[in-house]
Write a protein that holds these residues in place. Structure first.
Motif, short mmCIF file in Angstrom:
data_model
loop_
_atom_site.label_atom_id
_atom_site.label_comp_id
_atom_site.label_asym_id
_atom_site.label_seq_id
_atom_site.Cartn_x
_atom_site.Cartn_y
_atom_site.Cartn_z
N ALA A 116 0.84 -1.21 0.00
CA ALA A 116 0.00 0.00 0.00
C ALA A 116 0.87 1.25 0.00
O ALA A 116 0.56 2.24 -0.68
N TRP A 117 1.96 1.22 0.76
CA TRP A 117 2.88 2.35 0.79
C TRP A 117 3.49 2.59 -0.59
O TRP A 117 3.58 3.73 -1.05
N CYS A 118 3.87 1.50 -1.27
CA CYS A 118 4.45 1.62 -2.63
C CYS A 118 3.45 2.26 -3.59
O CYS A 118 3.79 3.19 -4.33
N ILE A 119 2.21 1.78 -3.55
CA ILE A 119 1.22 2.31 -4.50
C ILE A 119 0.81 3.73 -4.14
O ILE A 119 0.50 4.54 -5.02
N SER A 120 0.84 4.07 -2.86
CA SER A 120 0.50 5.44 -2.46
C SER A 120 1.51 6.45 -3.01
O SER A 120 1.22 7.64 -3.12
N LYS A 121 2.70 5.97 -3.37
CA LYS A 121 3.73 6.85 -3.95
C LYS A 121 3.43 7.15 -5.42
O LYS A 121 4.00 8.07 -5.99
N ALA A 122 2.55 6.33 -6.04
CA ALA A 122 2.19 6.56 -7.44
C ALA A 122 1.06 7.60 -7.51
O ALA A 122 0.53 8.04 -6.48
#
Length: 331
Positions: A147-153
């Motif tokens: 979720a943290w990775c995708i929130s960066k997109a």
């Protein structure tokens, strides 16, 4: 005198910065995909060994997570292609197709898991609570990282937001599964596993319905939910020189790209080009619509004479939508 204008606005051309942002989005999504796919494979094996439907449902949910990210990555590639041939908008709506596929997948899987969960409530199998609890804790960690990775997109994209919602729902599902595993471990109440599955199903249906609804609005050319075409028509016709606005259409090309077209009639003494520029500024600053096509004409005498009339046959043989007039507005 007619003036037609098509303005892509600041976001109409993909510059260097946009390309860099798109590359960064793809990188973050790829990292999240690797995390999810790796854990999902292990979870399926553990779920079968532990006879836990909650773990298998979480793995199924993670499969849709992985598919949603793959679709997001493919859609990004397609959407980046320039417009050509019959695809005058390019393939920007590939991401909306992806979002709709994500939503439908969630709904279908949710229906299957609900059926299995009810069956297990009636006839619960033996469940290895310790395995369920430990695996769910690991799943929480993996989903937090994903979720943290995708929130960066760029989550303004319905496509990326769809993938994010998948991950977030899966995180909540793992928390429910961890609680169920702990209950089974401490009390031996095996039905807790099926109850946790039903909680996962509710989350899946909620997220799936939201994605199908939003993508459906775009495919049906509905106005964006935050924009009211009638209010926009009234705002445009409030311009001193504007007599009438009709054939007003507001739709979404793809996430974050609203578009508008309208036929505008102005006073015979008004400058069509100046009025058009004024209206474009209004649309850009008040409504954040930068992709506009406005046809601006001088109003004929018959329209000036019947400004408050409910019907006008002078300009459009088959008018689309309400007519907005200066003074008493007609809708």
């Amino acid at each position: 005198m007619t003036s037609a204008h098509h303005d892509h606005g600041p976001g109409g051309h993909a510059g260097h910065a946009h390309g860099v942002a798109a590359d960064a989005d793809r990188r973050w999504l790829a990292i999240a995909l690797t995390l999810i796919a790796s854990f999902m494979a292990a979870e399926v094996v553990i779920g079968v060994l532990a006879q836990s439907l909650a773990l298998i449902s979480d793995a199924a949910h993670m499969l849709t997570d992985a598919v949603s990210i793959v679709l997001a990555l493919v859609a990004m590639r397609l959407a980046a292609r320039p417009a050509r041939g019959g695809f005058t908008y390019g393939l920007k709506r590939a991401e909306i197709l992806s979002a709709q596929a994500n939503g439908l997948t969630l709904l279908l899987l949710g229906a299957w898991l609900a059926y299995e969960a009810v069956h297990r409530l009636i006839d619960p199998p033996e469940v290895e609570g310790g395995l369920v609890f430990g695996t769910a804790l690991a799943g929480i960690l993996v989903n937090v990282l994903a979720a943290w990775c995708i929130s960066k997109a760029n989550r303004s994209s319905l496509n990326v937001e769809g993938a994010y919602q998948h991950i977030l729902n899966d995180l909540f599902a793992f928390i429910g599964t961890a609680v169920a595993g702990l209950v089974v471990l401490l009390t031996g109440f095996a039905r807790a596993d099926a109850i946790a599955t039903l909680i996962v199903v509710v989350l899946m249906v909620k997220a799936g319905y939201g994605l199908v609804r939003e993508s459906g609005r775009i495919f049906l050319e509905a106005a964006p939910a935050h924009l009211d075409p009638d209010s926009i028509g009234d705002r445009l016709v409030a311009h001193d020189a504007v007599v009438e606005v009709h054939d007003l259409h507001v739709w979404t090309i793809t996430s974050g790209e609203p578009a508008l077209s309208a036929h505008v009639l102005v006073d015979p003494v008004a400058d069509c080009h100046t009025v058009r520029r004024d209206l474009e500024k209004t649309l850009q600053y008040d409504y954040e619509i930068t992709h506009t096509t406005l046809q601006v004409d001088h109003a004929p005498a018959e329209v000036l004479e019947v400004r408050s009339s409910a019907v006008d046959d002078a300009h459009c043989g088959a008018p689309h939508g309400p007519v907005h007039r200066h003074g008493p507005h007609t809708h």
